[in-house]
Scaffold this motif. Sequence first.
Motif, mmCIF file in Angstrom:
data_model
loop_
_atom_site.group_PDB
_atom_site.id
_atom_site.type_symbol
_atom_site.label_atom_id
_atom_site.label_comp_id
_atom_site.label_asym_id
_atom_site.label_seq_id
_atom_site.Cartn_x
_atom_site.Cartn_y
_atom_site.Cartn_z
ATOM 1 N N ILE C 151 0.845 -1.193 0.000
ATOM 2 C CA ILE C 151 0.000 0.000 0.000
ATOM 3 C C ILE C 151 0.878 1.239 0.000
ATOM 4 O O ILE C 151 1.791 1.354 0.821
ATOM 5 N N GLN C 152 0.601 2.163 -0.915
ATOM 6 C CA GLN C 152 1.399 3.377 -0.990
ATOM 7 C C GLN C 152 0.467 4.575 -1.121
ATOM 8 O O GLN C 152 -0.287 4.672 -2.091
ATOM 9 N N ALA C 153 0.512 5.455 -0.163
ATOM 10 C CA ALA C 153 -0.307 6.671 -0.223
ATOM 11 C C ALA C 153 0.584 7.883 -0.371
ATOM 12 O O ALA C 153 1.755 7.848 0.013
ATOM 13 N N TYR C 154 0.046 8.948 -0.947
ATOM 14 C CA TYR C 154 0.814 10.188 -1.091
ATOM 15 C C TYR C 154 -0.137 11.364 -1.201
ATOM 16 O O TYR C 154 -1.307 11.193 -1.549
ATOM 17 N N VAL C 155 0.363 12.536 -0.886
ATOM 18 C CA VAL C 155 -0.444 13.751 -0.987
ATOM 19 C C VAL C 155 -0.455 14.207 -2.435
ATOM 20 O O VAL C 155 0.590 14.420 -3.038
ATOM 21 N N SER C 156 -1.652 14.338 -3.010
ATOM 22 C CA SER C 156 -1.766 14.733 -4.412
ATOM 23 C C SER C 156 -2.277 16.160 -4.580
ATOM 24 O O SER C 156 -2.232 16.718 -5.663
ATOM 25 N N GLN C 157 -2.797 16.726 -3.504
ATOM 26 C CA GLN C 157 -3.329 18.090 -3.606
ATOM 27 C C GLN C 157 -3.276 18.777 -2.246
ATOM 28 O O GLN C 157 -3.541 18.161 -1.213
ATOM 29 N N VAL C 158 -2.895 20.055 -2.246
ATOM 30 C CA VAL C 158 -3.015 20.917 -1.063
ATOM 31 C C VAL C 158 -3.612 22.221 -1.558
ATOM 32 O O VAL C 158 -3.027 22.881 -2.437
ATOM 33 N N GLY C 159 -4.759 22.597 -1.058
ATOM 34 C CA GLY C 159 -5.434 23.797 -1.557
ATOM 35 C C GLY C 159 -5.626 23.675 -3.060
ATOM 36 O O GLY C 159 -6.150 22.672 -3.556
ATOM 37 N N ASP C 160 -5.156 24.691 -3.807
ATOM 38 C CA ASP C 160 -5.313 24.656 -5.264
ATOM 39 C C ASP C 160 -4.201 23.891 -5.969
ATOM 40 O O ASP C 160 -4.283 23.621 -7.162
ATOM 41 N N LEU C 161 -3.167 23.588 -5.240
ATOM 42 C CA LEU C 161 -2.008 22.921 -5.851
ATOM 43 C C LEU C 161 -2.275 21.442 -6.041
ATOM 44 O O LEU C 161 -2.388 20.689 -5.072
ATOM 45 N N ARG C 162 -2.316 21.009 -7.271
ATOM 46 C CA ARG C 162 -2.688 19.626 -7.543
ATOM 47 C C ARG C 162 -1.699 18.967 -8.487
ATOM 48 O O ARG C 162 -1.317 19.536 -9.501
ATOM 49 N N PRO C 185 9.005 16.401 -6.258
ATOM 50 C CA PRO C 185 9.729 17.339 -5.382
ATOM 51 C C PRO C 185 9.367 18.807 -5.628
ATOM 52 O O PRO C 185 9.191 19.562 -4.675
ATOM 53 N N GLU C 186 9.222 19.201 -6.867
ATOM 54 C CA GLU C 186 8.900 20.606 -7.167
ATOM 55 C C GLU C 186 7.555 21.010 -6.571
ATOM 56 O O GLU C 186 7.434 22.043 -5.915
ATOM 57 N N THR C 187 6.545 20.188 -6.839
ATOM 58 C CA THR C 187 5.209 20.479 -6.294
ATOM 59 C C THR C 187 5.244 20.431 -4.774
ATOM 60 O O THR C 187 4.585 21.238 -4.105
ATOM 61 N N ALA C 188 5.998 19.487 -4.232
ATOM 62 C CA ALA C 188 6.116 19.370 -2.781
ATOM 63 C C ALA C 188 6.588 20.690 -2.176
ATOM 64 O O ALA C 188 6.037 21.167 -1.183
ATOM 65 N N GLU C 189 7.600 21.274 -2.818
ATOM 66 C CA GLU C 189 8.123 22.550 -2.302
ATOM 67 C C GLU C 189 7.059 23.631 -2.317
ATOM 68 O O GLU C 189 6.918 24.404 -1.366
ATOM 69 N N LYS C 190 6.295 23.694 -3.401
ATOM 70 C CA LYS C 190 5.216 24.683 -3.486
ATOM 71 C C LYS C 190 4.168 24.440 -2.399
ATOM 72 O O LYS C 190 3.653 25.369 -1.793
#
Lengths: 295, 295, 295, 295
Positions: C151-162, C185-190
Amino acid sequence: MGNSFGKIFRISTFGESHGKALGVIIDGCPAGIAIDEAFIQAEMQRRKPGQSKITTQRKEEDEVQVLSGVFEGKSTGTPIGILIPNTDQKSKDYSHIAETYRPSHADFTYQEKYGIRDYRGGGRSSARETAARVAAGAIAKLFLRHYGIDIQAYVSQVGDLRLEKGYQDLDLSLTETNIVRCPEPETAEKMIALIDAVRKSRDTIGGVVDAVIRGVPTGVGEPVFDRLHATLGHAMLSINAVKGFEYGSGFEGVKMRGSAHNDAFIKERDKVTTTTNHSGGIQGGISNGLIFIFV
Amino acid sequence: MGNSFGKIFRISTFGESHGKALGVIIDGCPAGIAIDEAFIQAEMQRRKPGQSKITTQRKEEDEVQVLSGVFEGKSTGTPIGILIPNTDQKSKDYSHIAETYRPSHADFTYQEKYGIRDYRGGGRSSARETAARVAAGAIAKLFLRHYGIDIQAYVSQVGDLRLEKGYQDLDLSLTETNIVRCPEPETAEKMIALIDAVRKSRDTIGGVVDAVIRGVPTGVGEPVFDRLHATLGHAMLSINAVKGFEYGSGFEGVKMRGSAHNDAFIKERDKVTTTTNHSGGIQGGISNGLIFIFV
Amino acid sequence: MGNSFGKIFRISTFGESHGKALGVIIDGCPAGIAIDEAFIQAEMQRRKPGQSKITTQRKEEDEVQVLSGVFEGKSTGTPIGILIPNTDQKSKDYSHIAETYRPSHADFTYQEKYGIRDYRGGGRSSARETAARVAAGAIAKLFLRHYGIDIQAYVSQVGDLRLEKGYQDLDLSLTETNIVRCPEPETAEKMIALIDAVRKSRDTIGGVVDAVIRGVPTGVGEPVFDRLHATLGHAMLSINAVKGFEYGSGFEGVKMRGSAHNDAFIKERDKVTTTTNHSGGIQGGISNGLIFIFV
Amino acid sequence: MGNSFGKIFRISTFGESHGKALGVIIDGCPAGIAIDEAFIQAEMQRRKPGQSKITTQRKEEDEVQVLSGVFEGKSTGTPIGILIPNTDQKSKDYSHIAETYRPSHADFTYQEKYGIRDYRGGGRSSARETAARVAAGAIAKLFLRHYGIDIQAYVSQVGDLRLEKGYQDLDLSLTETNIVRCPEPETAEKMIALIDAVRKSRDTIGGVVDAVIRGVPTGVGEPVFDRLHATLGHAMLSINAVKGFEYGSGFEGVKMRGSAHNDAFIKERDKVTTTTNHSGGIQGGISNGLIFIFV
């Protein structure tokens, strides 16, 4: 997966004889019940082996810890978690069991079912497991008290020694006055002597426990499969070493004619009741408001 | 809400004595089992009252209809729906019950619990409800056969008349040869005579049924609350008019010393077994592979 | 009474934010699984708040104690009891809540339902409750590993950042390389920058978690009510603050024509598979052996 | 074994698309509820396919038979058995499916799980299964009416066509005035035109259903696992072809700041309520007495 019991007031237990601790989660205890920890502890003391010469000598300091579900002394409606640490874990005492199956014990069946077993003191199959039940039962008693429901059990038979009187003719308040918990002092003494003699010959002997529940309102029990006595029988038969369950007239009723056995309804001061109670307070699996008896 | 039973092979039933039909849904029957409708019908015939002079004379044509879960003669793993229409609904026979409570019947408790009751023939509390159990039991038998598990029940006691022999010393194949279903022809005749006499005096009398299950593999039963005998006891106690349940040596075992009562393990041709079977094939709530007996 | 989940592998939890301890009983874990306590502890560390500047600063030393069900490092098939003592119980921090209802919190509904509430830190309704789930989930992971299920989960969206890419086009092994657990990594930083900014303005913001399960065999799921995705949705929606659940193409699938959306079956090297996976690995509520995805 | 749903009001269903009948047992319906058979039949008519040009053309005469649990027009508290005979069983229509797996259908997964399947019309996996749910739902509606609880669902999206207004700004009484059941007549017409066009190109298209429940008292929902929305989500996700579930602000809420998203409590005429309803009437998994919305 059979370590939970109950549908409204549900208990789930864990713990082995020589593990770190036993415990129970009680889910469904109503909110607002005063949780008297001293009472829970007192119930644990009543269960504790090693109290007298007639039981197993294992010392168990069963200090109950209530970990959740209680706030400022009252239940909150959330699950009550209870922990009972094991303090007497001399597991080497039992190391010889690792390679043998004790007669009539669960060593063989656990090994067959799970392919592995915690052999120390019987592990999960040990009667020590009932400590968690007693803690949960104490909470249940506190809760039932609110509804004026009272449960009284007593030893009615040990080996051939059997109380001839029924519960109506006994003074149940005498039950706790002796170590065998039989409400008739004379018979109690004989029972103690018998157990002592058997014990000296390095043997064991069985007994029968009767229980009387007072104050159950009408309407309790869910036919057709969860009749009150069926659910209660399930619970009783799940206790270590219990071999049978009967209620009301039980197996004795077989010998009676229907005309003598049936409980006729009468009206007593505007309340419906029956002249006899061979049904043990249950008809069609639903409580009838009378005293509820079972063995 | 107590009209379902079982966790893996789960039955849910409905129906009243004088309603339009009874029925059962079986959820959890494995796929690929041959569903022999003639066998189900034969089991219904065995149950049917009015077969002989010693039972109630109600005629029930219990024609079973299998409505789902079977395709081209085999179970598909989806729920099996079974319908048993009521054809003998002379409800006026029972109209007098509307305003009285029959002794030891469920009329009073149903009225108290639900505030309303279908009084025709006892409604849901009638023994007619067991027709749905028999239909479900027939499917269970077909399924258990695949595993070589065989269930045999017989009448061991009527009133004071009791079979002295245990199951080991009886020829259980004789059970179906008489209308009281006692495997000892001589005792059977006495039982029939007793029932007939009681019946003529417009009275009734009770009995005891013994059951023997052969072929149960080791490892069945889920401690600590769903021990095999606790679950089985629950099921048996949920049948109309059952007042008690015991297994193995049962209440008789109380009189024995542990040394005589305990079943010692031995090795027989590379298989573990026991010299006696006072445990009734169960230890610690788990089957041990021996014959399983209960009353 | 809703503090248990699961039918075969069943967990029951207890504990409040500022009570003495949280805990869980796992009933149904198969025997013989190696229970790696270091792994359980590591999973607790991953959950632990206060690890970085972007989460709540509460310090939780979640030291897990395995109290039963494990013998010589392996599960025994008996219930596994786990305790997580609360060490950071500065309950005065929360005393102001006793008399107010925090917006969108459960203070009001608990008070209405139970008439009493443990207001310290939200009591049972606190997200701290999930600590018990993580411990149980760690055992589940150890067990699923045996079957090659991952099982692998990850964050795909925070607020408008998707994240625009789907799981097929992402390197999920990068998930744990950043504090927001986004595999790009790039989106993660944002995302981190956004959370930080929102935090500085004393506000909060939500997100979406995607999960991918690999290795599920065909045949998992119990129609019609316990379809795999319905049971999984139940579990996910039971986590604090979760507002929605979708699987496969989810709500996006609404916009597609059936011809484009349907997953056609093909045979690939003697194995049945599909050309696309809009069904998220489930058809008719039963797994089809493909990768299972949900949000 | 997943053909039952519910803990207090429990339904168990059976039946395949082209079997003899479908049916449902409702266990737990309170006694004394007027069971209006005409209403149940009317609910079945609403579900019935073939009513308009935009749905499947199968003709289903769903004549509901109430077989038990009702006496003199009122529920008795015993299980309600309902039968829906299948009258349109042209199973040869589907014979070609026996050897192929339809895209995104359950043919493959049923075959894998059970090793056998009733391929006629999808068997148990057919949407026809929902007929039993509608019958049970009708009983539930009759029961909920007593408590002033009202459920209203409507189509809010078909393909790209989406209602912009929320439930507060719609006149839900218009829902039944058109065949697509969208409460905004203009949008409804566009939806019908779209479905018609897709249909003519021999394709299909999906949609979204919104539901609004009014009159739910505070205190409904059982944390932590049986939160109200988790149980409801389970039920909704168990319906054929449902791919997602959200409640309150759902996935949209992710984009909002906590300060805007949180529902602040105010006192309105001695009653606690909130200024907004982003929580969809649920906090901590328990109803707060507001209108409950989900998609």
